[in-house]
Motif scaffolding. Structure first.
Motif, PDB file in Angstrom:
ATOM      1  N   LYS A 127       0.837  -1.214   0.000  1.00 19.34           N
ATOM      2  CA  LYS A 127       0.000   0.000   0.000  1.00 19.34           C
ATOM      3  C   LYS A 127       0.867   1.258   0.000  1.00 19.34           C
ATOM      4  O   LYS A 127       0.519   2.261  -0.625  1.00 19.34           O
ATOM      5  CB  LYS A 127      -0.924   0.006   1.221  1.00 19.34           C
ATOM      6  N   ASN A 128       1.974   1.222   0.688  1.00 14.04           N
ATOM      7  CA  ASN A 128       2.879   2.376   0.726  1.00 14.04           C
ATOM      8  C   ASN A 128       3.969   2.296  -0.335  1.00 14.04           C
ATOM      9  O   ASN A 128       4.439   3.315  -0.833  1.00 14.04           O
ATOM     10  CB  ASN A 128       3.531   2.494   2.106  1.00 14.04           C
ATOM     11  N   GLU A 157       5.329   5.048  -3.828  1.00 13.07           N
ATOM     12  CA  GLU A 157       6.727   5.506  -3.773  1.00 13.07           C
ATOM     13  C   GLU A 157       7.502   5.029  -5.001  1.00 13.07           C
ATOM     14  O   GLU A 157       8.283   5.783  -5.596  1.00 13.07           O
ATOM     15  CB  GLU A 157       7.412   5.024  -2.490  1.00 13.07           C
TER      16      GLU A 157
END
Length: 136
Positions: A19-20, A24
């Motif tokens: 999810k992160n 990125e």
């Protein structure tokens, strides 16, 4: 590799990590397209993908334009503008789940249909045999 660095060992941990990580990653490596149009080129009309992505085998045609393929017979059905295929000619058989069984001969693709050869009918009148006594 990133999972190993983050000491991830379960699917739930991996889902939470992604999810992160995905936003990125996209910030670092994504590129804006030069134009808003499609980057794909149109397929040329003469290119038939069904003749490329299929099973191909060679067979010989009999005198009536029929060939055998895995225990079944198929008759070649030339269209009005297609030349007929001569007897004993070697053909390329194309088998596809989309287009079925087709044949290519000298660059021309022909449609086929399942053919059931008629059974030979025996003479209705029994043949007379000469008896041994007729020779005596």
């Amino acid at each position: 590799m990133e999972f190993k660095i983050a000491s991830i060992s379960t699917i739930d941990e991996a889902s939470e990590f992604l999810k992160n990580y995905i936003p990125e990653f996209n910030k670092l490596f994504s590129v804006e397209p030069k134009g808003a149009g499609s980057a794909f080129r149109p397929l040329p009309d003469e290119l038939d993908l069904d003749c490329i992505f299929c099973i191909k085998q060679k067979r010989k045609v009999d005198r009536s334009g029929v060939f055998s393929f895995y225990g079944k017979q198929f008759k070649i059905e030339p269209k009005e503008n297609q030349p007929s295929i001569p007897p004993k000619a070697t053909i390329n058989v194309f088998i596809s789940s989309i287009s079925g069984v087709r044949v290519k001969y000298k660059g021309v693709v022909y449609e086929t249909e399942l053919f059931i050869k008629p059974k030979k009918v025996a003479d209705s009148a029994p043949k007379k045999r000469k008896s041994i006594t007729s020779y005596v």
